[in-house]
Design an enzyme around this catalytic site. Structure first.
Site, PDB file in Angstrom:
ATOM      1  N   GLY A 301      14.881 -49.211  85.909  1.00 42.38           N
ATOM      2  CA  GLY A 301      16.172 -48.580  86.191  1.00 42.38           C
ATOM      3  C   GLY A 301      16.517 -47.381  85.346  1.00 42.38           C
ATOM      4  O   GLY A 301      17.621 -46.839  85.470  1.00 42.38           O
ATOM      5  N   ASP A 323      13.344 -51.335  81.624  1.00 41.54           N
ATOM      6  CA  ASP A 323      12.398 -50.222  81.654  1.00 41.54           C
ATOM      7  C   ASP A 323      11.551 -50.296  80.398  1.00 41.54           C
ATOM      8  O   ASP A 323      11.721 -51.205  79.574  1.00 41.54           O
ATOM      9  CB  ASP A 323      13.141 -48.873  81.743  1.00 41.54           C
ATOM     10  CG  ASP A 323      12.370 -47.855  82.586  1.00 41.54           C
ATOM     11  OD1 ASP A 323      11.173 -47.632  82.290  1.00 41.54           O
ATOM     12  OD2 ASP A 323      12.946 -47.291  83.530  1.00 41.54           O
ATOM     13  N   ASP A 354       7.936 -54.083  80.303  1.00 41.94           N
ATOM     14  CA  ASP A 354       6.898 -53.407  81.079  1.00 41.94           C
ATOM     15  C   ASP A 354       6.707 -54.213  82.350  1.00 41.94           C
ATOM     16  O   ASP A 354       6.324 -55.382  82.305  1.00 41.94           O
ATOM     17  CB  ASP A 354       5.597 -53.358  80.273  1.00 41.94           C
ATOM     18  CG  ASP A 354       4.502 -52.552  80.973  1.00 41.94           C
ATOM     19  OD1 ASP A 354       4.497 -52.522  82.225  1.00 41.94           O
ATOM     20  OD2 ASP A 354       3.649 -51.971  80.275  1.00 41.94           O
ATOM     21  N   ARG A 379      14.820 -49.652  92.762  1.00 41.83           N
ATOM     22  CA  ARG A 379      15.130 -48.386  93.432  1.00 41.83           C
ATOM     23  C   ARG A 379      14.165 -47.313  92.964  1.00 41.83           C
ATOM     24  O   ARG A 379      14.013 -47.074  91.769  1.00 41.83           O
ATOM     25  CB  ARG A 379      16.559 -47.941  93.147  1.00 41.83           C
ATOM     26  CG  ARG A 379      16.904 -46.597  93.805  1.00 41.83           C
ATOM     27  CD  ARG A 379      18.180 -45.998  93.262  1.00 41.83           C
ATOM     28  NE  ARG A 379      18.470 -44.712  93.864  1.00 41.83           N
ATOM     29  CZ  ARG A 379      18.017 -43.541  93.420  1.00 41.83           C
ATOM     30  NH1 ARG A 379      17.227 -43.499  92.336  1.00 41.83           N
ATOM     31  NH2 ARG A 379      18.326 -42.407  94.025  1.00 41.83           N
ATOM     32  N   HIS A 383       7.583 -46.167  95.131  1.00 41.37           N
ATOM     33  CA  HIS A 383       7.001 -44.872  95.488  1.00 41.37           C
ATOM     34  C   HIS A 383       6.300 -44.185  94.322  1.00 41.37           C
ATOM     35  O   HIS A 383       5.658 -43.154  94.497  1.00 41.37           O
ATOM     36  CB  HIS A 383       8.052 -43.955  96.128  1.00 41.37           C
ATOM     37  CG  HIS A 383       9.028 -43.326  95.172  1.00 41.37           C
ATOM     38  ND1 HIS A 383       9.866 -42.298  95.553  1.00 41.37           N
ATOM     39  CD2 HIS A 383       9.326 -43.564  93.866  1.00 41.37           C
ATOM     40  CE1 HIS A 383      10.607 -41.922  94.531  1.00 41.37           C
ATOM     41  NE2 HIS A 383      10.295 -42.680  93.498  1.00 41.37           N
TER      42      HIS A 383
END
Length: 505
Positions: A301, A323, A354, A379, A383
């Protein structure tokens, strides 16, 4: 039948304008559409009508009509424009990116902001750039030729991203104001390294894209031809060619000497909220159905941009932003004094994790030890990784999930540029779509130019990470391989972003 197609596109534009005008005139009192020549600074207060007019642009019907206009204009242009002129624009597109990066780095939007609607001459702009560089640590103090400033800004004025008021006098317009950081020139002189702090992150996005992404994409074709086209590239990444490093992007950002890049990246990701309408993430999942003090883990995030939005909308929930440790270390400071109550109350907290290591239990104030959260929110995470890594990540989350844990993936789901006749028309999910336009529409089924930002991002992910934005079928295959089943997909208003909910199987 080319003339028939041209007239159909022209008619589509007219109908869309009618739709937008009707929405604005129905308002009480009636409103006009925001003018291109009038700046709208996100850092400032505005008249109530200006705020309402700006907000109305994001209403679903208005947004959809605007996309139709953009798509139709792009298709009209592609049809009638001289092919070589179009090719020149495409092949020299890096020129435009380089100019945007220069304008952001030299603080031109902030200079023009202080100059006001009358604008500033190229001599005045050049003088301000030299003043700011003289006090910026590490910057080279240089002479700035006003004539060169004029040539640079005239290109951007040609693309409507600044206004030339009179010869060699330029002013911000609505588009330029979008990349203004909101910092005064005095603030930039006193603390240039804090330009992006407490901002919406758009200026940081321009800085990051014009630096790292721009440079590595110069090596993209070479990388593809030398092995990057393989399912899993074995010739490194374009980053290694651009910056002489064998590290992956996030590891490279954390190297000594790149601290400022890591900080800028966090702010830039905050800026990418504009890919979505804020209401999309608020309504893309039934957050209101979660019990009091349910814990939502925001995977990867960053500095918590999405969790902040959600915690404001749903104060009964607890958000834990996870994160890598170096990101968590700077996250709280990046917000400055903004949203202090969310952090101090424990409604939004940060946890180093991690996500390629087994997910560990953590403590949440007022809740205790949490090992199986209500929701894993990811979110713009999938990708960033090749398929094999996404399966690894989702498998780790599956092992950490409880029987009622939900997985919410927020990423683009790219439609095809043609009609997809393989779609199950009876499916309740809006994941795979036959077309984004109704049958008989002259527009490309994926809305062409209006959707181009999603496909461009797809290629940026390929260059940065050997990753991609995905079609629904590709996302469905990944979740299934990791032990999840997609149960719902809600597509975002006005973009290709989607909210994909999955449950453990």
């Amino acid at each position: 039948m080319t003339f028939a197609s041209l007239r159909a596109l022209h008619a589509a534009i007219g109908r869309a304008i009618d739709t937008i005008e009707a929405a604005y005139t129905r308002s009480d009192p009636p409103l006009d559409f925001p003018a291109l020549d009038v700046p709208y600074y996100s850092s400032e207060a505005h008249a109530a009508d200006a705020d309402r007019a700006e907000a109305l642009r994001l209403e679903a019907g208005v947004f959809a009509a605007a996309n139709e206009i953009v798509a139709a204009c792009g298709q009209l242009s592609a049809t009638v424009h001289k092919p070589f002129f179009g090719l020149v624009e495409i092949m020299n597109g890096p020129n435009i990116a380089a100019l945007f990066h220069f304008v952001e780095q030299s603080h031109v939007p902030e200079i023009l902001h202080e100059a006001g609607p009358g604008g500033a001459s190229t001599k005045e702009i050049a003088a301000r750039i030299m003043e700011l560089r003289a006090v910026t640590p590490g910057a080279t103090a240089v002479e700035v030729d006003p004539a060169k400033i004029g040539h640079i800004l005239r290109v951007l004025a040609t693309y409507h991203w600044v206004k030339e008021v009179t010869p060699d006098v330029f002013a911000n317009n609505r588009l330029t104001s979008f990349i203004d950081s909101g910092k005064s020139l005095e603030q930039l002189k006193l603390a240039p390294q804090k330009k992006y702090d407490e901002t919406d992150g758009v200026a940081a996005f321009v800085g990051q894209a014009g630096d790292e992404v721009f440079k590595l994409m110069a090596h993209f074709s070479q990388w593809l031809l030398d092995g990057g086209l393989a399912t899993n590239a074995r010739n490194g990444l374009p980053l290694s060619l651009a910056y002489n490093t064998q590290r992956k992007y996030y590891e490279w950002l954390e190297e000594p000497g790149n601290e400022w890049r890591l900080t800028r990246f966090g702010h830039a990701m905050n800026g990418t909220r504009y890919w979505e309408v804020k209401e999309n993430v608020i309504h893309g999942f039934p957050w209101n159905e979660l019990a009091q003090d349910s814990v939502v883990v925001d995977i990867g995030g960053g500095i918590g941009s999405v969790s902040v939005i959600l915690s404001q909308a749903y104060p009964h929930l607890k958000f834990v932003v996870e994160d890598r440790a170096p990101v968590v270390a700077i996250a709280r400071e990046a917000w400055g004094s903004k949203h202090a109550e969310l952090f101090e109350s424990g409604r939004v907290t940060f946890h180093a994790q991690d996500f390629f290591e087994e997910h560990q239990p953590f403590e949440v104030s007022g809740v205790g030890t949490v090992s199986q959260p209500a929701v894993f929110l990811a979110r713009a995470v999938a990708h960033n990784w090749p398929d094999k890594d996404v399966i690894t990540l989702l498998s780790i989350l599956r092992r950490a999930a409880g029987p009622h844990t939900k997985l919410l993936l927020v990423d683009n789901l790219l439609p095809y540029a043609c009609v997809d006749d393989k779609v199950d028309a009876t499916s309740a999910s809006s994941g795979a779509v036959r077309s984004l336009v109704p049958d008989g529409s002259p527009l490309l089924p994926n809305l062409g130019k209006a959707s181009a930002n999603g496909y461009i991002l797809d290629i940026s992910m390929l260059g940065l990470f050997d990753a991609k934005e995905r079609t629904y079928r590709e996302m469905d295959a990944l979740t299934e391989a990791a032990g999840w089943k997609i149960t719902d997909v809600k597509r975002a208003v006005g973009s290709l972003w989607a909210y994909t909910t999955a449950v453990p199987v």
